[in-house]
Design a protein around this motif. Structure first.
Motif, short mmCIF file in Angstrom:
data_model
loop_
_atom_site.label_atom_id
_atom_site.label_comp_id
_atom_site.label_asym_id
_atom_site.label_seq_id
_atom_site.Cartn_x
_atom_site.Cartn_y
_atom_site.Cartn_z
N LEU A 50 36.07 53.66 39.64
CA LEU A 50 37.39 53.12 39.96
C LEU A 50 37.45 52.28 41.23
O LEU A 50 38.46 51.62 41.49
CB LEU A 50 38.40 54.28 40.12
CG LEU A 50 38.50 55.27 38.98
CD1 LEU A 50 39.48 56.38 39.33
CD2 LEU A 50 38.91 54.58 37.69
N THR A 104 40.70 53.52 45.65
CA THR A 104 41.79 54.00 44.80
C THR A 104 42.38 55.29 45.36
O THR A 104 41.72 56.05 46.05
CB THR A 104 41.29 54.27 43.36
OG1 THR A 104 40.09 55.04 43.43
CG2 THR A 104 41.03 52.97 42.63
N SER A 105 43.64 55.53 45.01
CA SER A 105 44.38 56.66 45.57
C SER A 105 43.93 57.98 44.94
O SER A 105 43.41 58.01 43.82
CB SER A 105 45.87 56.48 45.31
OG SER A 105 46.14 56.56 43.92
N LEU A 125 45.40 58.38 41.41
CA LEU A 125 44.75 57.68 40.32
C LEU A 125 43.42 58.35 39.95
O LEU A 125 43.07 58.45 38.77
CB LEU A 125 44.52 56.21 40.69
CG LEU A 125 44.42 55.23 39.53
CD1 LEU A 125 45.72 55.20 38.75
CD2 LEU A 125 44.09 53.84 40.05
N TYR A 132 42.51 59.95 36.27
CA TYR A 132 41.33 59.55 35.51
C TYR A 132 40.46 60.75 35.17
O TYR A 132 40.10 60.98 34.00
CB TYR A 132 40.53 58.53 36.32
CG TYR A 132 39.26 58.04 35.64
CD1 TYR A 132 39.34 57.21 34.51
CD2 TYR A 132 38.00 58.38 36.12
CE1 TYR A 132 38.18 56.74 33.89
CE2 TYR A 132 36.85 57.91 35.51
CZ TYR A 132 36.94 57.09 34.39
OH TYR A 132 35.79 56.64 33.77
N ILE A 169 43.28 53.61 32.49
CA ILE A 169 43.56 53.87 33.90
C ILE A 169 43.88 52.58 34.63
O ILE A 169 44.68 52.58 35.59
CB ILE A 169 42.39 54.63 34.57
CG1 ILE A 169 42.88 55.40 35.81
CG2 ILE A 169 41.25 53.71 34.94
CD1 ILE A 169 43.78 56.55 35.49
N ARG A 170 43.31 51.47 34.21
CA ARG A 170 43.62 50.20 34.85
C ARG A 170 45.10 49.85 34.66
O ARG A 170 45.76 49.36 35.57
CB ARG A 170 42.73 49.09 34.27
CG ARG A 170 42.80 47.78 35.05
CD ARG A 170 41.73 46.82 34.58
NE ARG A 170 41.93 46.45 33.18
CZ ARG A 170 40.97 45.90 32.43
NH1 ARG A 170 39.76 45.71 32.94
NH2 ARG A 170 41.22 45.56 31.18
N ALA A 196 47.39 52.17 36.70
CA ALA A 196 47.39 51.87 38.13
C ALA A 196 48.56 51.00 38.55
O ALA A 196 48.98 51.03 39.70
CB ALA A 196 46.07 51.19 38.52
N GLU A 245 48.61 49.06 41.90
CA GLU A 245 47.54 49.58 42.75
C GLU A 245 46.21 48.93 42.38
O GLU A 245 45.85 48.87 41.21
CB GLU A 245 47.44 51.10 42.58
CG GLU A 245 46.41 51.75 43.48
CD GLU A 245 46.38 53.26 43.33
OE1 GLU A 245 45.33 53.87 43.65
OE2 GLU A 245 47.39 53.85 42.90
N VAL A 286 42.41 48.31 41.49
CA VAL A 286 41.36 49.11 40.87
C VAL A 286 40.07 48.33 40.94
O VAL A 286 40.01 47.15 40.61
CB VAL A 286 41.71 49.43 39.41
CG1 VAL A 286 40.56 50.18 38.73
CG2 VAL A 286 42.98 50.27 39.33
#
Length: 380
Positions: free
Chosen positions: A200, A204-205, A208, A212, A364-365, A368, A371, A373
Motif C-alpha cells: 500500500l 498509508t493510514s 487503510l 486491507y 482498497i485503492r 482510500a 488518501e 496509496v
C-alpha cells in the motif's frame, strides 16, 4: 477410502480458533487420509495442550514453523497463522513440502510470484488455497445450474458478520494464551508492516492498512474468490465505499457485462453470521445461503426460483431447494490429499490467490478515496 499407506503426514502451524474448532477435529476424523505428526504455535501452553490432546510427541511441538518444516518429516503443512503466509509457504515449497494455506495467501503479488516460481521448480501442484466456500457442494450445484443459463443479469453477495467470539461460542476453545514471547510478536508485527508498506505504500493510514489486512483480504476475499470461482472474477471494480463501523460495499462487472455487488457489514450484536449469494437471470433466480462457517456440517441451501413448466397456470413459479450437508472444510482437506498423492490441481492455488490479491488492491485503492496509496495497489 484411501488405504492407510496413503496417509499424508501433516504438520499444523497456528493452533488458534480455526485450528481448534475446524481443522484439527477434521484431521482426526479423516484418519484414513492424514497422520498428524507435528504442531506449531508461539504459545508454549497451547503447544502443550493441543499436542497432548492429539497425541503429538513433545519433540514434535515447535515454536517456529520453519524449524517444524525442516525437522518434522511432514509431507504437508497446514498454515493457520494470521497475516501473510508468503514466507513460511515459500520455505515449505522449497523444502518439497506441500502447503495447505488459509487466507490470505499473501499481502503482496510479489510474494505470490515467488511462490509460483517455487512451485514451477517442483514441477507439480503443491499449494492449495483453502477457500472453503469454493469447496461447498451447494456452490458446485449453483455452478452446474448456471452452465445452462446465458442471460445472467446481476449477482449480489451480502455478509452479516457478528463478532468472532459469538460465532465461536459453541466451540469451547482453550483460553487465550498469556505466555507468548513478546519479542516474537514484535518481529511478526514488523514483518507485517514491511509487507503492508510494499502493498500500500509506507505513508498509508492505520485505518487503510487495517481495512486491507483484516477486512478486504481477511474476510471479503472469501466473496471475491467466490465470484472468481463461479463467474470468472471481477473484470472491473468501479465502486467501493465504507461507512459506519466497518460496512463495505464493492461494485463491479463480471465477464459478460454482468453487474456484481458485494456488501459486507460488521454487526457485533447480530444474532448469527449470515451470507447469501444471489444470482438473477432473465427467467429466474438462484440463491445460496451459507451459515456460520465454524459449525461443522452446517447445511448450506441453494434455492432455485424458475417459471412453472408449460401447461401450468399462467404466471406460476416453482421453488426448489438443494441442501448440502457435506462439510466444505473436509472437502478441501480431501482435495489437498489428492493434490499431494495424485498430483491433482487444486480448485484454488497460487495463481487464483494472486488474482484475488490484485482485486483486493483495486478495492482498497477505491476505498482510500482522497488518501494517497502507493506500493503495488497504486499499480493494480
Amino acid at each position: 477410502m484411501a488405504a492407510v499407506s496413503d496417509r499424508v503426514r501433516l504438520a499444523v502451524a497456528g493452533l488458534g480458533a480455526v485450528a481448534q474448532s475446524v481443522h484439527l477435529p477434521l484431521i482426526a476424523r479423516r484418519w484414513d487420509l492424514f497422520e498428524l505428526v507435528a504442531v506449531c504455535d508461539l504459545a508454549p501452553s497451547l503447544r502443550t495442550a493441543v499436542g497432548e490432546q492429539y497425541g503429538v510427541p513433545e519433540e514434535r511441538r515447535y515454536a517456529d514453523a520453519a524449524t517444524m518444516i525442516e525437522q518434522s518429516g511432514a509431507e504437508g503443512v497446514v498454515l493457520l497463522t494470521s497475516g501473510s503466509h508468503g514466507d513460511v509457504a515459500l520455505r515449505a515449497l522449497r523444502a518439497g513440502v506441500a502447503v495447505f494455506c488459509e487466507k490470505p495467501l499473501t499481502y503482496t503479488a510479489a510474494e505470490a510470484d515467488a511462490l509460483a516460481e517455487a512451485e514451477r521448480e517442483l514441477g507439480r501442484p503443491a499449494l492449495l488455497l483453502a477457500y472453503m466456500k469454493e469447496h461447498d457442494e451447494a456452490v458446485w450445484q449453483l455452478s452446474e445450474r448456471l452452465a445452462g443459463i446465458d442471460d445472467v443479469r446481476a449477482v449480489e453477495v451480502e455478509v452479516l458478520h457478528p463478532t468472532g467470539e459469538s460465532q465461536l461460542a459453541f466451540a469451547n476453545l482453550r483460553p487465550a494464551p498469556s505466555d507468548v514471547d513478546p519479542d516474537a510478536v514484535s518481529r511478526l508485527a514488523a514483518e507485517s508492516g514491511r509487507l503492508l508498506d510494499a502493498a500500500l505504500g509506507a505513508d498509508t493510514s492505520p485505518r487503510l492498512r487495517e481495512l486491507y489486512a483484516n477486512v478486504v483480504l481477511g474476510s471479503l476475499v472469501h466473496d471475491t474468490s467466490l465470484l472468481r470461482a463461479v463467474f470468472g472474477g471481477l473484470v472491473t471494480v468501479d465502486g467501493a465505499r465504507t461507512w459506519g463501523d466497518r460496512s463495505v460495499e464493492v461494485t463491479g462487472e463480471l465477464p459478460g457485462a454482468v453487474r456484481a455487488r458485494m456488501s459486507w457489514h460488521y454487526l457485533p450484536d447480530y444474532p448469527a453470521y449470515t451470507e447469501t449469494l444471489t444470482v438473477h437471470h432473465g427467467s429466474g433466480s438462484l440463491r445460496v445461503t451459507f451459515g456460520t462457517p465454524y459449525v461443522l456440517n452446517n447445511p448450506t441451501r441453494l434455492e432455485v426460483v424458475e417459471a412453472a413448466p408449460a401447461g401450468a397456470a399462467a404466471g406460476g413459479e416453482v421453488r426448489s431447494v438443494f441442501t448440502s450437508t457435506g462439510e466444505p472444510f473436509e472437502n478441501e482437506l480431501a482435495d489437498f490429499h489428492r493434490m499431494v498423492t495424485a498430483g491433482e490441481r487444486p480448485r484454488a492455488g497460487v495463481a487464483e490467490g494472486r488474482a484475488d490479491i490484485l482485486t483486493s488492491q483495486r478495492i482498497i485503492r477505491l476505498l482510500a478515496g482522497d488518501e494517497p496509496v502507493g506500493g503495488e495497489a497504486a499499480r493494480a
